[in-house]
Design an enzyme around this catalytic site. Structure first.
Site, PDB file in Angstrom:
ATOM      1  N   PHE A 187      28.988  18.819   4.375  1.00 10.74           N
ATOM      2  CA  PHE A 187      28.260  17.560   4.411  1.00 10.74           C
ATOM      3  C   PHE A 187      28.023  17.126   2.964  1.00 10.74           C
ATOM      4  O   PHE A 187      27.535  17.916   2.161  1.00 10.74           O
ATOM      5  CB  PHE A 187      26.924  17.787   5.134  1.00 10.74           C
ATOM      6  CG  PHE A 187      26.195  16.542   5.494  1.00 10.74           C
ATOM      7  CD1 PHE A 187      26.660  15.729   6.525  1.00 10.74           C
ATOM      8  CD2 PHE A 187      25.049  16.172   4.835  1.00 10.74           C
ATOM      9  CE1 PHE A 187      25.982  14.575   6.874  1.00 10.74           C
ATOM     10  CE2 PHE A 187      24.363  15.014   5.182  1.00 10.74           C
ATOM     11  CZ  PHE A 187      24.833  14.218   6.206  1.00 10.74           C
ATOM     12  N   TYR A 210      15.406  15.972  13.328  1.00 13.57           N
ATOM     13  CA  TYR A 210      15.580  14.682  14.011  1.00 13.57           C
ATOM     14  C   TYR A 210      16.880  14.608  14.813  1.00 13.57           C
ATOM     15  O   TYR A 210      17.139  13.600  15.448  1.00 13.57           O
ATOM     16  CB  TYR A 210      15.499  13.510  13.025  1.00 13.57           C
ATOM     17  CG  TYR A 210      16.423  13.604  11.819  1.00 13.57           C
ATOM     18  CD1 TYR A 210      17.779  13.312  11.937  1.00 13.57           C
ATOM     19  CD2 TYR A 210      15.931  13.968  10.574  1.00 13.57           C
ATOM     20  CE1 TYR A 210      18.618  13.394  10.838  1.00 13.57           C
ATOM     21  CE2 TYR A 210      16.762  14.059   9.463  1.00 13.57           C
ATOM     22  CZ  TYR A 210      18.105  13.766   9.603  1.00 13.57           C
ATOM     23  OH  TYR A 210      18.925  13.859   8.514  1.00 13.57           O
ATOM     24  N   LYS A 211      17.695  15.665  14.770  1.00 14.62           N
ATOM     25  CA  LYS A 211      18.936  15.646  15.549  1.00 14.62           C
ATOM     26  C   LYS A 211      18.645  16.248  16.925  1.00 14.62           C
ATOM     27  O   LYS A 211      17.940  15.632  17.719  1.00 14.62           O
ATOM     28  CB  LYS A 211      20.035  16.359  14.771  1.00 14.62           C
ATOM     29  CG  LYS A 211      20.424  15.539  13.532  1.00 14.62           C
ATOM     30  CD  LYS A 211      21.418  16.205  12.621  1.00 14.62           C
ATOM     31  CE  LYS A 211      21.767  15.270  11.467  1.00 14.62           C
ATOM     32  NZ  LYS A 211      22.458  15.938  10.370  1.00 14.62           N
ATOM     33  N   ARG A 253      32.674  11.084  17.405  1.00 17.56           N
ATOM     34  CA  ARG A 253      31.876  12.267  17.756  1.00 17.56           C
ATOM     35  C   ARG A 253      31.094  11.976  19.028  1.00 17.56           C
ATOM     36  O   ARG A 253      30.407  10.963  19.123  1.00 17.56           O
ATOM     37  CB  ARG A 253      30.880  12.609  16.646  1.00 17.56           C
ATOM     38  CG  ARG A 253      31.442  13.382  15.500  1.00 17.56           C
ATOM     39  CD  ARG A 253      30.366  13.986  14.630  1.00 17.56           C
ATOM     40  NE  ARG A 253      29.201  13.140  14.406  1.00 17.56           N
ATOM     41  CZ  ARG A 253      28.249  13.412  13.525  1.00 17.56           C
ATOM     42  NH1 ARG A 253      28.296  14.516  12.801  1.00 17.56           N
ATOM     43  NH2 ARG A 253      27.231  12.602  13.362  1.00 17.56           N
ATOM     44  N   ASP A 279      23.125  25.897   6.496  1.00 22.81           N
ATOM     45  CA  ASP A 279      22.626  24.587   6.920  1.00 22.81           C
ATOM     46  C   ASP A 279      22.801  24.516   8.439  1.00 22.81           C
ATOM     47  O   ASP A 279      23.928  24.460   8.940  1.00 22.81           O
ATOM     48  CB  ASP A 279      23.439  23.489   6.229  1.00 22.81           C
ATOM     49  CG  ASP A 279      22.945  22.090   6.576  1.00 22.81           C
ATOM     50  OD1 ASP A 279      22.313  21.916   7.632  1.00 22.81           O
ATOM     51  OD2 ASP A 279      23.204  21.163   5.776  1.00 22.81           O
TER      52      ASP A 279
HETATM   53  C1  LIG Z   1      22.169  15.502   9.049  1.00 21.60           C
HETATM   54  C2  LIG Z   1      22.508  16.501   8.024  1.00 21.60           C
HETATM   55  C3  LIG Z   1      21.742  16.630   6.861  1.00 21.60           C
HETATM   56  C4  LIG Z   1      20.638  15.650   6.629  1.00 21.60           C
HETATM   57  O1  LIG Z   1      20.016  15.714   5.411  1.00 21.60           O
HETATM   58  P1  LIG Z   1      18.730  14.805   5.166  1.00 21.60           P
HETATM   59  O2  LIG Z   1      18.175  15.309   3.919  1.00 21.60           O
HETATM   60  O3  LIG Z   1      17.831  14.982   6.359  1.00 21.60           O
HETATM   61  O4  LIG Z   1      19.176  13.390   5.095  1.00 21.60           O
HETATM   62  C5  LIG Z   1      22.064  17.644   5.972  1.00 21.60           C
HETATM   63  N1  LIG Z   1      23.107  18.477   6.220  1.00 21.60           N
HETATM   64  C6  LIG Z   1      23.869  18.353   7.323  1.00 21.60           C
HETATM   65  C7  LIG Z   1      25.001  19.287   7.569  1.00 21.60           C
HETATM   66  C8  LIG Z   1      23.598  17.357   8.243  1.00 21.60           C
HETATM   67  O5  LIG Z   1      24.362  17.236   9.319  1.00 21.60           O
END
Ligand SMILES: *Cc1c(COP(=O)(O)O)cnc(C)c1O
Length: 428
Positions: A130, A236-237, A388, A211
């Site tokens: 990411f 939040y996911k 997705r 992560d």
């Molecule tokens: C959604 C996501 C994030 C989100 O990071 P934020 O700091 O909450 O914006 C980080 N890493 C991964 C792999 C994600 O899917």
């Protein structure tokens, strides 16, 4: 192939025998719409809503006294939520704290765990990472005066979708100080073997962190037993705690007592925080990794949401999630893999290598996503060619999945995707 598995009636049958089906009624689903994007932003439950409204009300009625006299005193709220969330990731109660944001927590953890020394200076990540994680790791290297070009090692993908554990293990040389990898890859949905990778990293003398943004709340973990050094994820996911909800981090007990990288008064030992001592003494658990005052209104929905997870059970949720994604893959393979449809599955088919979402690949993915949206199906698009689809075990039905596949078929049959532009929106 058994024709009856492809019917709408079979989808209804699967819903009738689903012991988790009733949880759907706890969520605000938009009528006439099928939400397949719970891996980007989970939906609101009645429980999360009630918890938020009750915090607002406590602020209204208690003012400052909410810190000590709220039903769940705000002063202990982040720790309490950490204790409640710990079983979802297989942590001990004091190994999880709800604080900060995902990316900031990665910074915070790296500030503590990344200690370049001698020839062990490198950080290991992967090329499918990411972007935010990669940016954070590069800036951590720069803070140590090190060149990211030289010191951030990215494991290559052989197929552009997935990573091979053996390639990661081979990259764990004696120059690697810390490895930071995803549990589930955000694009393809591949689930890595965290236990194996942790074992291998420790064998090679490196620390390892994960992560869990795309697995927390949909794939059970055993972070403590696997001896994972640290982890972080967003709430939040799959955890449905609301847009930009406070995030979570895990620090293994064996690292307690280590100074947090970015210390602040909220990480001070809880019993003496208000002594206002000028010499920092870290809290005994993961709570030490907090810096400042917790965002109570952004923590509150998680309390309601975690009650649902406790009642539904993480193992049952995983079993349903795998049934939903297997069914989706089966329907696409059976009906939509040949011409003129040409949809391809980019997610590993082995259940133990799969997270909670399915990457459906198509060269027209942008326009197909737009056409799905117009039909009330909410997917998300990830460049260059991935639609997705995340069927969420708490609120997606098998009939939803069946209907999504029918829509995927019809938008090709009618060629209606050709009505949409090839460019994507700013927020995909
Ligand atoms: C959604 C996501 C994030 C989100 O990071 P934020 O700091 O909450 O914006 C980080 N890493 C991964 C792999 C994600 O899917």
């Amino acid at each position: 192939m058994r024709q009856e598995f492809l019917t709408e009636e079979f989808a209804r049958e699967l819903d009738r025998s689903d012991e988790l089906a009733h949880w759907r009624g706890h969520f605000y689903l938009k009528p006439g719409s099928i939400y397949m994007d719970g891996n980007s932003l989970g939906l609101l439950s009645r429980e999360a809503e009630a918890a938020l409204l009750s915090s607002l009300n406590e602020w209204k009625t208690l003012g400052i006294d909410g810190w000590t006299r709220a039903e769940q005193p705000w002063f202990y709220l982040a720790e309490e939520l950490g204790r409640k969330e710990a079983p979802l990731v297989g942590a001990e109660p004091d190994e999880v704290i709800v604080t900060g944001s995902t990316t900031l927590n990665l910074h915070n953890l790296m500030a503590a765990f990344y200690r370049p020394e001698g020839k062990r200076k490198k950080i290991l990540a992967d090329e499918l990472n990411f972007p935010s994680d990669k940016y954070a790791l590069e800036s951590q290297l720069r803070l140590h005066g090190l060149d990211p070009q030289e010191n951030l090692v990215l494991v290559r993908s052989r197929d552009g979708r997935t990573l091979e554990e053996k390639d990661i293990i081979a990259a764990l040389t004696d120059e690697v100080a810390v490895a930071v990898l995803p549990s589930v890859l955000y694009r393809s949905g591949q689930l890595l073997n965290l236990s194996l990778l942790t074992y291998a990293a420790h064998e090679k003398g490196a620390l390892i962190g994960f992560d869990l943004s795309h697995s927390a709340g949909v794939v059970p973990h055993k972070l403590h037993a696997w001896d994972v050094d640290f982890a972080f994820w967003c709430n939040y996911k799959y955890l449905n705690a609301g847009p930009g909800a406070a995030a979570s981090l895990f620090v293994h007990q064996k690292h307690f007592g280590r100074l947090p990288g970015l210390a602040g008064w909220w990480g001070y030992r809880k019993d003496r925080q208000f002594d206002m001592n000028l010499t920092f003494e870290p809290a005994a658990g993961a709570g030490a990794w907090q810096a400042g005052t917790p965002p109570v209104l952004s923590l509150a929905p998680l309390a309601g949401s975690l009650a649902l997870f406790k009642a539904a059970g993480m193992e049952r949720l995983r079993a349903k999630s795998l049934a939903l994604t297997s069914y989706l893959i089966y329907l696409i393979d059976a009906g939509l893999s040949g011409p003129p449809y040409n949809y391809r599955i980019g997610t590993p088919r082995e259940p133990e290598r799969r997270g909670g979402h399915v990457a459906v690949e198509h060269e027209e993915a942008v326009r197909l996503s737009a056409a799905l949206k117009r039909r009330g199906v909410i997917p998300d698009f990830r460049p260059p060619n991935v639609i997705r689809l995340a069927p969420v075990p708490l609120y997606t039905s098998f009939h939803d999945v069946w209907q999504v596949v029918r829509h995927l078929k019809e938008i090709i049959d009618t060629r209606e995707y050709e009505l949409f532009p090839r460019e994507r929106d700013t927020v995909a």
